[in-house]
Design a protein around this motif. Structure first.
Motif, mmCIF file in Angstrom:
data_model
loop_
_atom_site.group_PDB
_atom_site.id
_atom_site.type_symbol
_atom_site.label_atom_id
_atom_site.label_comp_id
_atom_site.label_asym_id
_atom_site.label_seq_id
_atom_site.Cartn_x
_atom_site.Cartn_y
_atom_site.Cartn_z
ATOM 1 N N LEU A 149 0.827 -1.205 0.000
ATOM 2 C CA LEU A 149 0.000 0.000 0.000
ATOM 3 C C LEU A 149 0.864 1.257 0.000
ATOM 4 C CD1 LEU A 149 -2.981 0.759 0.007
ATOM 5 C CD2 LEU A 149 -2.920 0.731 2.514
ATOM 6 N N GLU A 150 1.923 1.255 0.790
ATOM 7 C CA GLU A 150 2.806 2.421 0.829
ATOM 8 C C GLU A 150 3.492 2.640 -0.513
ATOM 9 O OE1 GLU A 150 3.267 4.838 3.129
ATOM 10 O OE2 GLU A 150 1.464 3.881 3.932
ATOM 11 N N ALA A 151 3.932 1.563 -1.135
ATOM 12 C CA ALA A 151 4.581 1.700 -2.439
ATOM 13 C C ALA A 151 3.591 2.196 -3.491
ATOM 14 C CB ALA A 151 5.194 0.369 -2.857
ATOM 15 N N LEU A 152 2.347 1.712 -3.445
ATOM 16 C CA LEU A 152 1.335 2.188 -4.378
ATOM 17 C C LEU A 152 1.034 3.672 -4.154
ATOM 18 C CD1 LEU A 152 -1.098 -0.855 -4.394
ATOM 19 C CD2 LEU A 152 -0.036 0.155 -6.424
ATOM 20 N N ARG A 153 0.942 4.084 -2.903
ATOM 21 C CA ARG A 153 0.700 5.496 -2.613
ATOM 22 C C ARG A 153 1.844 6.363 -3.117
ATOM 23 N NH1 ARG A 153 -1.342 4.192 3.530
ATOM 24 N NH2 ARG A 153 -3.579 4.025 3.074
ATOM 25 N N GLY B 294 -3.711 -18.986 5.826
ATOM 26 C CA GLY B 294 -5.112 -19.264 6.097
ATOM 27 C C GLY B 294 -5.846 -18.009 6.515
ATOM 28 N N LEU B 295 -7.100 -17.893 6.075
ATOM 29 C CA LEU B 295 -7.950 -16.750 6.413
ATOM 30 C C LEU B 295 -9.213 -17.250 7.108
ATOM 31 C CD1 LEU B 295 -7.868 -14.808 3.003
ATOM 32 C CD2 LEU B 295 -6.300 -14.554 4.932
ATOM 33 N N ASP B 296 -9.771 -16.392 7.983
ATOM 34 C CA ASP B 296 -11.070 -16.720 8.559
ATOM 35 C C ASP B 296 -12.178 -16.262 7.613
ATOM 36 O OD1 ASP B 296 -11.478 -13.967 8.940
ATOM 37 O OD2 ASP B 296 -11.079 -14.038 11.094
ATOM 38 N N SER B 297 -13.437 -16.414 8.024
ATOM 39 C CA SER B 297 -14.555 -16.103 7.130
ATOM 40 C C SER B 297 -14.652 -14.624 6.784
ATOM 41 C CB SER B 297 -15.872 -16.570 7.762
ATOM 42 O OG SER B 297 -16.060 -15.936 9.018
ATOM 43 N N ALA B 298 -13.986 -13.764 7.572
ATOM 44 C CA ALA B 298 -13.968 -12.323 7.284
ATOM 45 C C ALA B 298 -12.745 -11.919 6.467
ATOM 46 C CB ALA B 298 -14.007 -11.530 8.590
ATOM 47 N N GLY B 299 -11.903 -12.901 6.100
ATOM 48 C CA GLY B 299 -10.711 -12.598 5.325
ATOM 49 C C GLY B 299 -9.526 -12.156 6.158
ATOM 50 N N LYS C 231 -0.331 -13.361 -2.670
ATOM 51 C CA LYS C 231 -0.827 -12.474 -3.725
ATOM 52 C C LYS C 231 -2.353 -12.448 -3.747
ATOM 53 C CE LYS C 231 -0.502 -13.483 -8.185
ATOM 54 N NZ LYS C 231 -1.890 -13.234 -8.684
ATOM 55 N N ASP C 232 -2.985 -13.600 -3.474
ATOM 56 C CA ASP C 232 -4.442 -13.647 -3.422
ATOM 57 C C ASP C 232 -4.975 -12.767 -2.294
ATOM 58 O OD1 ASP C 232 -3.974 -15.664 -5.301
ATOM 59 O OD2 ASP C 232 -4.141 -17.244 -3.805
ATOM 60 N N TYR C 233 -4.291 -12.797 -1.163
ATOM 61 C CA TYR C 233 -4.688 -11.974 -0.016
ATOM 62 C C TYR C 233 -4.632 -10.491 -0.379
ATOM 63 C CZ TYR C 233 -4.049 -9.706 4.584
ATOM 64 O OH TYR C 233 -4.124 -8.879 5.680
ATOM 65 N N VAL C 234 -3.551 -10.075 -1.055
ATOM 66 C CA VAL C 234 -3.426 -8.675 -1.458
ATOM 67 C C VAL C 234 -4.484 -8.323 -2.499
ATOM 68 C CG1 VAL C 234 -1.901 -7.019 -2.621
ATOM 69 C CG2 VAL C 234 -0.990 -8.513 -0.832
ATOM 70 N N THR C 235 -4.759 -9.241 -3.419
ATOM 71 C CA THR C 235 -5.819 -9.007 -4.408
ATOM 72 C C THR C 235 -7.151 -8.734 -3.721
ATOM 73 O OG1 THR C 235 -4.729 -10.424 -6.045
ATOM 74 C CG2 THR C 235 -7.075 -10.016 -6.355
ATOM 75 N N ARG C 236 -7.468 -9.508 -2.678
ATOM 76 C CA ARG C 236 -8.722 -9.309 -1.969
ATOM 77 C C ARG C 236 -8.799 -7.919 -1.348
ATOM 78 N NH1 ARG C 236 -10.895 -9.094 2.909
ATOM 79 N NH2 ARG C 236 -13.020 -9.898 3.183
ATOM 80 N N LEU C 237 -7.687 -7.457 -0.765
ATOM 81 C CA LEU C 237 -7.692 -6.144 -0.132
ATOM 82 C C LEU C 237 -7.790 -5.020 -1.164
ATOM 83 C CD1 LEU C 237 -5.044 -6.818 2.643
ATOM 84 C CD2 LEU C 237 -7.515 -6.579 2.945
#
Length: 476
Positions: A56-60, A83-88, A152-158
Motif C-alpha cells: 500500500l505504501e509503495a502504491l501510494r 489461512g484466512l477466517d470467514s472475514a478474510g 498475492k491472493d490476499y493482497v488481491t482481496r484487499l
C-alpha cells in the motif's frame, strides 16, 4: 503525464511497485521492505499484514507522481500459503517457499507412485516449497482455516474485495490439474482440504475493479490478476518464443523455457507452471545462487566484491576443487530439501579464492543440470538472463561456459515486475499477444562461453551427479 500499468511485485524481502509504459519502459518505481521470520526448525514466514502495508505504501508513493494509471497488475513469489477466517483476516502467517517444516509430508510422497503421479498432473515437484505439503503439515496438526490462499491472493482481496487466484499461481501449488485447470481431487485429499477451502481459479488476464482508496489511482481501475514471479520473469526478459530460455540469478536462481502445452520430464526433474494464453514454463529453480558468494565472504571475513575479484584470477576448474553448493538444501533437479554442501579436492595450497571459484562453478553446474533436464522435454537454443549476479563478469562468464550458450543480458528491467506490467497492457487489449509484449524487450549485452572452460565443465558434470548421489546415499 505518462500512461502506465503499475506492476505490484510481492517479493521475499520487499514489495516493488513499478510503473511500466506501453513500450516496456520503467517510468517510476517504489520499494518497501519487510522481514522474513526464520527459525532453526525450518520456519520461513511473513506477516501478511506487513506485506500489505508495504504494498500500500509503495502504491501510494507511485500514485502521488501524477501518472495516468491504466491498470494494476500483480505478481509475486510463488508457493506462498496462508489461512484466512470467514472475514478474510489471516489466522496463520504467510508461509514462504523457503519454509522447510513439511519434511515428513514430503517423505510420505517423494519417490512413490502417488508422488510421481501428482507431479505429472500438477506440474509441481514434491518438495517442502509446495503448498500441497504445507497444507498437509497444517491439517495434520489440526490447524484449520475458512480459506487457504497465496499471499498475492490476499493482497488481491484487499485491493478489489475478491478472493481469487489465477492459473499461474495455482499451477505452483501442487493442487491444480494442469490439463483441466481445476483443483485436483487427489491432491486435495492428500492436503486434507476441500475445493471450497480454496479460492476460485481465473485466467491471469482476468481483472476486477479497484475498490481500495489509493490517492492518485482512480477507484474502478482494473486490477489484473497477473501471475507468479517465475512465469512473469520470462515475459519480462523477452523469453516467450520457443527455444528461448530465461535465467534469473540473484540469491537463488532459476532456468525456464516457454512451450505451448504442459508437461514435465519423465524423471520428474522439472516443474511446469502456467504463464497465460495457453503458454507454460518448464524449468527448475535452484535454492543456491548468489548466497554462496555471500556465505563465502562472511566465512572468510571479507566483502563479496573483493572475493569475486580474487576468484576471477583463478583459472576455470578452481585448481581441482569441486563444490556441491547446497547451503540451503536444493531444488532442481534433485528436489532434496536435506541436501548438504561439500567441497571435494581441497588441499593445503588452496585458499578462499579457489573455494569461492568452486562454489560459483557449482551453482553454474547445477543450472546446467537443470538445462539438461529441460532439454529432455523442450528445445533450448538461446538464453536471456537477468539478476544481480550478472553485474559480475565472473558469474556471467562461468554460467555461459557451463550452459554452453551465449547469454543475452536483458535490460536491468525488474524482470517479473516488467512482465506483470506487460501482461497488464495485454489484458487491456493494447498488446495483441505475449509474443508482441516480449518483442519489446531488447538485450543490451551478449556474454559468450569460453571454449576451454565449456569443455572442462561438460566433462565434470557427470561427476557432479555422482557426487550428489554418493553423499545422499551416505545420509547427507
Amino acid at each position: 503525464m505518462a500512461d502506465v500499468v503499475l506492476a505490484v511485485d510481492l517479493g521475499t524481502t520487499s514489495t516493488k511497485v513499478i510503473a511500466v509504459d506501453r513500450d516496456a519502459g520503467v517510468v517510476a518505481s517504489a520499494e518497501h521492505g519487510y522481514p522474513m521470520r526464520t527459525t532453526p526448525s525450518g520456519e520461513a514466514t511473513h506477516d501478511p499484514v506487513q506485506v500489505w502495508s508495504a504494498a500500500l505504501e509503495a502504491l501510494r508513493e507511485v500514485g502521488a507522481l501524477g501518472l495516468r494509471v491504466r491498470a494494476l497488475s500483480l505478481t509475486g513469489a510463488m508457493h506462498t500459503l496462508l489461512g484466512l477466517d470467514s472475514a478474510g483476516v489471516p489466522v496463520t502467517p504467510s508461509v514462504s517457499w523457503a519454509d522447510n517444516r513439511a519434511v515428513d509430508e514430503v517423505n510420505r510422497l517423494r519417490g512413490t507412485p502417488d508422488g510421481a503421479f501428482l507431479h505429472r498432473r500438477t506440474g509441481t515437484p514434491i518438495h517442502t516449497m509446495s503448498p500441497l505439503v504445507k497444507l498437509a503439515w497444517f491439517t495434520g496438526r489440526g490447524v484449520t482455516a475458512h480459506t487457504w490462499c497465496g499471499l498475492k491472493d490476499y493482497v488481491t482481496r484487499l485491493l478489489t474485495g475478491h478472493l481469487v487466484t489465477e492459473h499461474s499461481s495455482g499451477s505452483a501449488t501442487g493442487l491444480m490439474d494442469l490439463h483441466t485447470l481445476a483443483w485436483h481431487p487427489d491432491a486435495l485429499a492428500f492436503a486434507g482440504i476441500t475445493p471450497e477451502e480454496l479460492p476460485p481459479l481465473h485466467a491471469p488476464t482476468d481483472s476486477f475493479p479497484l475498490t481500495c482508496d489509493i490517492p492518485g489511482i482512480p477507484l474502478g481501475t482494473p486490477v489484473v490478476l497477473g501471475g507468479g514471479d517465475g512465469p512473469m520473469a520470462n515475459l519480462g526478459v523477452g523469453a516467450v518464443a520457443p527455444g528461448v530460455a530465461a535465467v534469473s540469478l540473484g540469491t537463488s536462481g532459476a532456468l525456464r523455457v516457454v512451450r505451448d502445452r504442459p508437461a514435465v520430464d519423465p524423471l520428474g526433474r522439472v516443474f511446469c507452471y502456467a504463464v497465460a494464453d495457453g503458454l507454460w514454463v518448464l524449468g527448475g529453480a535452484v535454492s543456491n545462487g548468489g548466497v554462496v558468494a555471500q556465505w563465502a565472504a562472511e566465512t572468510f571475513r571479507t566483502d563479496v566484491e573483493t572475493l569475486l575479484a580474487e576468484a576471477a584470477l583463478v583459472p576455470a576448474g578452481a585448481a581441482g576443487v569441486i563444490a556441491l553448493p547446497y547451503l540451503l538444501g536444493e531444488r532442481a533437479p534433485w528436489w532434496d530439501p536435506d541436501a548438504r554442501s561439500a567441497l571435494i579436492g581441497v588441499r593445503r595450497e588452496h585458499g578462499r579464492a579457489e573455494i569461492a571459484r568452486a562454489l560459483i562453478e557449482g551453482v553454474a553446474q547445477q543450472l546446467a543440470l537443470v538445462l539438461d533436464a529441460v532439454r529432455s522435454v523442450a528445445e533450448v537454443h538461446s538464453v536471456r538472463v537477468t539478476g544481480g549476479a550478472f553485474r559480475s563478469d565472473l558469474w556471467a562468464g562461468v554460467l555461459a561456459s557451463a550452459l554452453g550458450l551465449d547469454l543475452e543480458l536483458a535490460e536491468d528491467s525488474e524482470g517479473s515486475g516488467v512482465g506483470a506490467g506487460l501482461l497488464g497492457w495485454h489484458a487491456l487489449g493494447e498488446l495483441p499477444d505475449l509474443a508482441a509484449a516480449a518483442s519489446l524487450i531488447k538485450p543490451t549485452k551478449t556474454i559468450r562461453p569460453d571454449d576451454a572452460a565449456q569443455r572442462l565443465y561438460a566433462a565434470r558434470r557427470p561427476a557432479v551427479e555422482r557426487l550428489y548421489q554418493s553423499l545422499h546415499d551416505l545420509g547427507y
